[in-house]
Design a protein around this motif. Structure first.
Motif, mmCIF file in Angstrom:
data_model
loop_
_atom_site.group_PDB
_atom_site.id
_atom_site.type_symbol
_atom_site.label_atom_id
_atom_site.label_comp_id
_atom_site.label_asym_id
_atom_site.label_seq_id
_atom_site.Cartn_x
_atom_site.Cartn_y
_atom_site.Cartn_z
ATOM 1 N N GLU A 22 -64.747 95.158 61.007
ATOM 2 C CA GLU A 22 -64.511 95.269 59.574
ATOM 3 C C GLU A 22 -64.477 96.722 59.113
ATOM 4 O OE1 GLU A 22 -67.551 92.753 57.863
ATOM 5 O OE2 GLU A 22 -66.203 91.027 57.898
ATOM 6 N N GLY A 39 -67.755 91.248 52.985
ATOM 7 C CA GLY A 39 -67.221 90.121 52.238
ATOM 8 C C GLY A 39 -67.005 88.881 53.066
ATOM 9 N N ALA A 43 -62.343 88.995 55.269
ATOM 10 C CA ALA A 43 -62.282 89.727 54.008
ATOM 11 C C ALA A 43 -62.671 91.183 54.172
ATOM 12 C CB ALA A 43 -63.176 89.060 52.963
ATOM 13 N N ALA A 47 -60.340 94.431 53.274
ATOM 14 C CA ALA A 47 -60.709 95.421 52.257
ATOM 15 C C ALA A 47 -60.663 96.836 52.816
ATOM 16 C CB ALA A 47 -62.107 95.111 51.715
ATOM 17 N N ALA A 87 -57.371 90.271 45.828
ATOM 18 C CA ALA A 87 -58.391 89.224 45.727
ATOM 19 C C ALA A 87 -57.945 88.122 44.771
ATOM 20 C CB ALA A 87 -59.705 89.831 45.265
ATOM 21 N N THR A 90 -55.445 85.749 46.615
ATOM 22 C CA THR A 90 -55.927 84.939 47.727
ATOM 23 C C THR A 90 -57.382 84.569 47.498
ATOM 24 O OG1 THR A 90 -54.455 86.183 49.187
ATOM 25 C CG2 THR A 90 -56.124 84.787 50.234
ATOM 26 N N THR A 92 -59.627 83.119 49.313
ATOM 27 C CA THR A 92 -60.576 83.380 50.399
ATOM 28 C C THR A 92 -61.036 84.828 50.436
ATOM 29 O OG1 THR A 92 -58.735 83.775 51.931
ATOM 30 C CG2 THR A 92 -59.647 81.540 51.839
ATOM 31 N N LEU A 93 -60.352 85.715 49.725
ATOM 32 C CA LEU A 93 -60.722 87.130 49.740
ATOM 33 C C LEU A 93 -61.580 87.516 48.544
ATOM 34 C CD1 LEU A 93 -57.350 88.717 50.887
ATOM 35 C CD2 LEU A 93 -59.319 88.048 52.274
ATOM 36 N N GLU A 94 -61.911 86.545 47.696
ATOM 37 C CA GLU A 94 -62.740 86.853 46.542
ATOM 38 C C GLU A 94 -64.102 87.356 47.005
ATOM 39 O OE1 GLU A 94 -64.609 84.694 42.554
ATOM 40 O OE2 GLU A 94 -63.384 83.564 43.967
ATOM 41 N N MET A 96 -64.658 90.353 48.354
ATOM 42 C CA MET A 96 -64.591 91.373 49.391
ATOM 43 C C MET A 96 -64.824 92.757 48.778
ATOM 44 S SD MET A 96 -60.530 91.804 50.222
ATOM 45 C CE MET A 96 -59.349 92.222 48.941
#
Length: 478
Positions: A22, A39, A43, A47, A87, A90, A92-94, A96
């Protein structure tokens, strides 16, 4: 004297449970960037690589020393805005986010932007100095004198950050300008290095007479020897005379991997830069295979296995009780019925045995916290003792408050007890809305008079009245 960078970037996924890196880093002739993403699944790496991609265009652009700090700040804030857009696209990326250290060079001037707990160090002569300040819970405790430097090294919440790039307004980096000298050495590092390797050890390594690549490899190696459970990424950059620096950009970590998602297509600038180098450096280890001696048959082998089995049962029974006793002297902060709560015990269970009980339920709603901290609380935040858990709760209480600048309307009482609402208009006038909803403004005219909302007659005041200070009527954070 004109100078240049001789640099090397390295990254490793670490020895923990993370299956992907990451972290992201970019090193170029005029730009150094290191980001540590967070995240959760799919994610953190998005980011970190996204922010690197938004900043990489600064490398090679012609900027003067007078305006490059403003340019760097604006670029970081634009990258933060881009995080918000992605974000929103998508689900699923909230939540991050990513730390970020970005350094942009113009001649011998260096602009630095930093947010989060990744660190930058400067070696000058025989002195090594940390030139960034952590935005972390532990750093706040240190600043307030509540813990010592020694306690900070082993604090269970040393990885809890208080400010990172999340796409929200107010995620603003610290900014500074520096003068570079030939012989200086810069180190940018994620917390995979600084959380597992003592600062004194890092300083000793920076003082060694080693090339940037060899030193970067050594820093990764020593992190792995310290059993690093996180991704670890470093950039080492030596300041050398102009014409002696590195010219080929290096990209490592998540930003170096070509992603198979439409989210980042077409290629981000970081991925385009990655095409210039596929020198993704990882440690090569020799696999060791252990084998039992003999074929494991015969009466002696059976007796040996029986005795070993009995010994294991005794150890497990004693260890189980010791584990339970130890667990009941631990504390952590988690969620209970939608509220932040302090638990006694540990967040795992031992088979059917629950190893934690609720010690205290607070009035802080988990949903009021920033998204990243909601995830942290639901995953549990461990503490050394009850006082440590209470300190974490107080930090979360501050984070749950609205920002002061977001309180647009502030109720103000009148002399007759009716409530009015005061807001600040675009021209700076105080606009008052009474109980009946009628709005009026109170601003001195050229004759030093004011007009009331219910009369056309001017009332002489003799001098302009001083406007009533507008202050928030509820708790908020800066």
């Amino acid at each position: 004297m004109s100078v240049a960078f001789r640099y090397a970037a390295r990254s490793h996924v670490g020895l923990g449970t993370k299956s992907r890196n990451e972290d992201s880093a970019y090193a170029g002739p005029e730009l150094l960037v290191l980001c540590d993403g967070m995240g959760g699944h799919a994610a953190g790496d998005v980011a970190s690589s996204l922010v690197v991609g938004e900043l990489v265009h600064l490398d090679g652009e012609s900027h003067g020393a007078d305006d490059m700090l403003d340019i760097l700040e604006r670029s970081v804030l634009e990258a933060n805005d881009r995080l918000s857009e992605v974000a929103d696209e998508t689900e699923t990326l909230e939540g991050m986010g990513t730390t970020c250290i970005a350094m942009m060079r113009s001649g011998a001037k260096l602009a630095v932007a930093n947010i989060g707990d990744s660190r930058a160090y400067l070696r000058r002569g025989t002195r090594v100095t940390q030139i960034t300040k952590d935005h972390s819970f532990v750093q706040k405790l240190l600043d307030e004198g509540r813990i010592s430097e020694e306690e900070a090294l082993h604090h269970p919440q040393r990885s809890l950050v208080t400010k990172v790039l999340t796409g929200r307004e107010g995620d603003e980096p610290d900014l500074s300008m520096r003068e570079l000298r030939v012989g200086d050495r810069l180190l940018l590092a994620s917390d995979g290095l600084t959380d597992y390797v003592a600062e004194s050890t890092v300083a000793d390594l920076l003082l060694q007479d080693a090339a940037p690549g060899a030193l970067a490899d050594r820093l990764i190696e020593i992190s792995l020897r310290a059993s690093v459970r996180d991704n670890v990424t470093v950039i080492v950059a030596d300041v050398v005379p102009a014409g002696e620096g590195t010219t080929k950009p290096q990209v490592v970590g998540a930003a170096s991997e070509r992603r198979g998602t439409t989210l980042l297509t077409p290629q981000t600038p970081a991925e385009k830069a990655a095409a210039l180098t596929r020198e993704v450096h990882g440690d090569e280890g020799e696999g060791l295979e252990l084998a039992e001696e003999g074929d494991g048959t015969g009466p002696m082998a059976w007796i040996r296995r029986t005795l070993i089995g009995l010994a294991i049962l005794l150890v497990v029974a004693g260890g189980g009780w010791a584990t339970y006793d130890w667990s009941q002297r631990q504390y952590f902060v988690g969620e209970d019925d939608g509220h932040v709560a302090i638990f006694r015990g540990v967040s795992q269970d031992l088979g059917p045995i629950e190893l934690s009980t609720v010690e205290e339920v607070t009035d802080i709603e988990v949903s009021a916290l920033p998204t990243y901290y909601q995830q942290e609380v639901r995953g549990s935040l461990s503490a050394d003792d009850l006082a440590g858990a209470e300190a974490i709760v107080e930090e979360l209480r501050v984070l749950s408050l609205p920002r002061c600048r977001d309180l647009a309307q502030l109720p103000m009482p009148t002399s007759d007890g009716d409530a009015v609402t005061v807001t600040v208009g675009p021209d700076g006038q105080a606009i008052t809305a009474g109980p009946d909803g009628a709005a009026s403004t109170a601003a001195p005219d050229t004759a030093g008079q004011t007009r009331g909302p219910d009369t056309d007659e001017a009332t002489a005041t003799g001098a302009p009245e001083r406007p009533t200070p507008i202050v928030p009527t509820e708790d908020c954070r800066p």
